[in-house]
Enzyme design. Structure first.
Site, PDB file in Angstrom:
ATOM      1  N   LEU A   1       0.934  -1.280  -0.092  1.00 37.46           N
ATOM      2  CA  LEU A   1      -0.050  -0.168  -0.059  1.00 37.46           C
ATOM      3  C   LEU A   1       0.907   1.167  -0.043  1.00 37.46           C
ATOM      4  O   LEU A   1       0.670   2.205   0.677  1.00 37.46           O
ATOM      5  CB  LEU A   1      -1.082   0.028   1.125  1.00 37.46           C
ATOM      6  N   CYS A   2       1.830   1.128  -0.731  1.00 38.08           N
ATOM      7  CA  CYS A   2       2.714   2.427  -0.932  1.00 38.08           C
ATOM      8  C   CYS A   2       3.171   2.590  -2.539  1.00 38.08           C
ATOM      9  O   CYS A   2       4.154   2.911  -2.742  1.00 38.08           O
ATOM     10  CB  CYS A   2       4.119   2.290  -0.024  1.00 38.08           C
ATOM     11  N   GLY A   3       2.209   2.563  -3.087  1.00 38.89           N
ATOM     12  CA  GLY A   3       2.505   2.844  -4.712  1.00 38.89           C
ATOM     13  C   GLY A   3       3.518   1.732  -5.316  1.00 38.89           C
ATOM     14  O   GLY A   3       3.391   0.672  -5.070  1.00 38.89           O
TER      15      GLY A   3
END
Length: 296
Positions: A88-90
């Protein structure tokens, strides 16, 4: 067209997701502030240590042995791949893994064909990526981000340094994200060992004429400074990656929250249209029934 119940359920689901992404953005922002402070405080120390080492080593006689600068034929390589423990950090993790894979193909393909490219993953995402691809992996330091401090990181740095000194590895490289700002991270492929000599331009700009007093001797001080500088460099790479991760996660969650808002607008519009269509249909049915009764 979807019925009202389906659209209403989707709206509830998107609202719930939006609340989660907002909370994750706030948590990432708090962590980013601490991580940013740590790397900003670390950079001047690391850079000054590097300058002092360059100044001191510039005057050492050629016959002084620096075991960390010994260049030998590269048969075995250790790649330190710094990712995160969570997603969930690109594109933070995927960019690092792709960069490491490209480095292997471009620079160490012959060693890879002989299974002589070893991976030291720091972060569970890097471990999962290279484990699936059957690379030889050293798993002892995967969870360093769970307790990120110099004492813990020093152990991983010493393992790489001792492996190089003993001839277990002929080259050690770091692959990580350097923090620039919240929205920008710079991918770095950095040679850790052997220590690369500074370029002529760097010598001219970074090495200054400082009259040091050495006690007990310049050579002994260099022997102490080089391992210290390497450990600080290793620690700095992890701090850079940690700040980059939080910045990337904050940006990703901000975009996710904005996308959820846009999706909610569309869903509410669809809901209103569906409801209006249902009402219109019911009115037409009532009017049609009334006309049928009137004609009878």
């Amino acid at each position: 067209m979807a019925n009202l119940k389906e659209v209403k359920n989707r709206i509830k689901s998107v609202i719930s997701t939006q609340q989660i992404t907002k909370a994750m953005k706030m948590v990432a922002a708090a962590k980013l502030r601490r991580a940013q402070d740590r790397i900003i405080q670390m950079r001047p120390y690391a850079n000054k240590l590097s300058v002092i080492l360059s100044n001191v080593s510039s005057g050492v006689e050629d016959d002084t042995v620096n075991e960390y600068a010994e260049v030998r034929p590269v048969k075995k390589v250790l790649l330190v791949v710094i990712t995160s423990d969570r997603g969930l950090c690109g594109a933070f993790n995927s960019n690092i893994c792709k960069t490491a894979s490209s480095l292997i193909k471009e620079k160490y393909q012959d060693q890879n064909d002989n299974s002589n490219v070893y991976i030291l993953p720091i972060g569970k995402k890097g471990l999962d990526y290279f484990k699936k691809r059957n690379y030889p992996i050293i798993e002892d330091y995967v969870t360093l981000f769970g307790h990120l401090n110099f004492d813990e990181v020093r152990k991983a740095a010493e393992m790489a340094m001792n492996g190089y000194k003993s001839g277990e590895f002929d080259a050690v490289e770091l692959v990580y994200n350097e923090f620039k700002n919240v929205a920008t991270q710079i991918l770095r492929k950095e040679q850790f060992l052997p220590i690369a000599p500074p370029a002529e331009e760097e010598k001219e700009t970074s090495v200054t004429n400082v009259d040091y007093i050495f006690e007990p001797s310049k050579e002994i001080i260099i022997e102490e400074l080089i391992p210290k500088s390497l450990k600080v460099q290793f620690y700095k790479a992890l701090l850079e990656s940690n700040a980059s991760e939080q910045g990337s996660r904050m940006t990703a969650m901000d975009k996710a929250t904005e996308n959820a808002s846009e999706l909610l607008k569309e869903l509410r519009l669809t809901y209103n249209r569906t409801r209006q269509a249902a009402i219109t249909k019911e009115i037409l049915e009532i009017v049609g029934g009334a006309e049928a009764l009137a004609s009878n």
